[in-house]
Design a protein around this motif. Sequence first.
Motif, PDB file in Angstrom:
ATOM      1  N   GLN A 258       0.834  -1.209   0.000  1.00 13.90           N
ATOM      2  CA  GLN A 258       0.000   0.000   0.000  1.00 13.90           C
ATOM      3  C   GLN A 258       0.870   1.262   0.000  1.00 13.90           C
ATOM      4  O   GLN A 258       0.501   2.283  -0.601  1.00 13.90           O
ATOM      5  CB  GLN A 258      -0.936   0.000   1.206  1.00 13.90           C
ATOM      6  CG  GLN A 258      -1.989  -1.094   1.167  1.00 13.90           C
ATOM      7  CD  GLN A 258      -2.875  -1.017  -0.067  1.00 13.90           C
ATOM      8  OE1 GLN A 258      -3.355   0.061  -0.426  1.00 13.90           O
ATOM      9  NE2 GLN A 258      -3.082  -2.163  -0.720  1.00 13.90           N
ATOM     10  N   THR A 259       2.014   1.183   0.667  1.00 13.24           N
ATOM     11  CA  THR A 259       2.946   2.308   0.665  1.00 13.24           C
ATOM     12  C   THR A 259       3.453   2.575  -0.749  1.00 13.24           C
ATOM     13  O   THR A 259       3.539   3.724  -1.189  1.00 13.24           O
ATOM     14  CB  THR A 259       4.146   2.019   1.590  1.00 13.24           C
ATOM     15  OG1 THR A 259       3.664   1.818   2.922  1.00 13.24           O
ATOM     16  CG2 THR A 259       5.129   3.181   1.586  1.00 13.24           C
ATOM     17  N   ILE A 261       1.879   1.724  -3.525  1.00 14.76           N
ATOM     18  CA  ILE A 261       0.734   2.215  -4.294  1.00 14.76           C
ATOM     19  C   ILE A 261       0.558   3.718  -4.084  1.00 14.76           C
ATOM     20  O   ILE A 261       0.242   4.477  -5.014  1.00 14.76           O
ATOM     21  CB  ILE A 261      -0.549   1.450  -3.921  1.00 14.76           C
ATOM     22  CG1 ILE A 261      -0.474   0.004  -4.425  1.00 14.76           C
ATOM     23  CG2 ILE A 261      -1.791   2.143  -4.467  1.00 14.76           C
ATOM     24  CD1 ILE A 261      -1.616  -0.882  -3.954  1.00 14.76           C
ATOM     25  N   SER A 262       0.804   4.150  -2.855  1.00 14.01           N
ATOM     26  CA  SER A 262       0.621   5.570  -2.526  1.00 14.01           C
ATOM     27  C   SER A 262       1.629   6.475  -3.240  1.00 14.01           C
ATOM     28  O   SER A 262       1.448   7.695  -3.288  1.00 14.01           O
ATOM     29  CB  SER A 262       0.726   5.780  -1.012  1.00 14.01           C
ATOM     30  OG  SER A 262       2.055   5.571  -0.557  1.00 14.01           O
ATOM     31  N   GLY A 264       2.046   6.610  -6.333  1.00 14.66           N
ATOM     32  CA  GLY A 264       1.385   7.101  -7.532  1.00 14.66           C
ATOM     33  C   GLY A 264       1.906   6.424  -8.788  1.00 14.66           C
ATOM     34  O   GLY A 264       3.000   5.842  -8.812  1.00 14.66           O
ATOM     35  N   ALA A 303      -2.402   0.508  -8.699  1.00 13.23           N
ATOM     36  CA  ALA A 303      -2.369   1.956  -8.573  1.00 13.23           C
ATOM     37  C   ALA A 303      -3.205   2.608  -9.667  1.00 13.23           C
ATOM     38  O   ALA A 303      -3.821   3.670  -9.460  1.00 13.23           O
ATOM     39  CB  ALA A 303      -0.926   2.455  -8.635  1.00 13.23           C
TER      40      ALA A 303
END
Length: 305
Positions: A258-259, A261-262, A264, A303
């Motif tokens: 998730q990190t 994915i964040s 971008g 993403a």
Amino acid sequence: MTRQRRLNDLENNNKHDRLIRGTAMNGKVRAFAVQTTELVEELRRRHDTFPTATAAMGRTVTTAAIMGAMLKGDEKLTIQVNGDGPIGQIVADANAKGEVRGYVSNPHVHLPSNRFGKLDVAGAVGTEGFINITKDLGLKDPYRGSIPIISGELGEDFTYYFAQSEQTPSAVGVGVLVDTDNSVIVSGGFIIQLLPGLTDPEITEIENAIGALPPVTTLLNEGLELEELLRRLLPDVQVMGELDIRFRCSCSRERLEQTLISLGQSELEQLIEEEGQAEVVCQFCNEAYDFNKEQLEAILEQAKN
């Protein structure tokens, strides 16, 4: 004392990190005492902290362990110490289950001893800045408290926090004793909280007992049990409960995905093109998670969605 001898002594005495809580003076005083030796040594090993950094981090996570024990159920808290010293930020997480983790921004900080011949924690932390404490109590918005750093020694600073942010007169005593090989010999502390109804003579009695108490690390290193530590401060203390304290990090491969994915879409595409792989390291436990090109491409697809 060598590290091996210290570990043998702990094993032979069946010692382990634990916290006790109790009351005294007919319920008008709340008391906590904790040993965090194994916790702080685990964090020292994971983050390769130098002695002064170890002491500052250890005092913070020890306080966090006690404050966590004041919570209930799934509640948790985060302490952030942001001083102007070379250590940078100290962060500690704790919950009501006795699970604690923490780190410092600059682990390789060690300063000459202070004028008392002790580790110069205030010099490492700094005397300007703020301590922020966030509590997740399961409500819509978390509770946030913030106080300016008043000494950098941390025990005094957390004492000030309880008085200002929680309106509870308290005494916080925390300490870490570090060996010549940088390992942790002993770590622990106490918090004594004065509740409504105490008389002035009773308050003076408690203050005198706290003032006469040797350093916590001296007592723990001599083998003093937590129960006896509290009795030295509060002779009539009644122990009401006990909690095992241990290191635990909540990181996982899924969380670090998730990190990524964040980051971008564009940054992930650049990472795949230029590096073809990624290593993500958890700040709290220093564990590294590797992602190859195929895994990054799969994360990129997430993403995009």
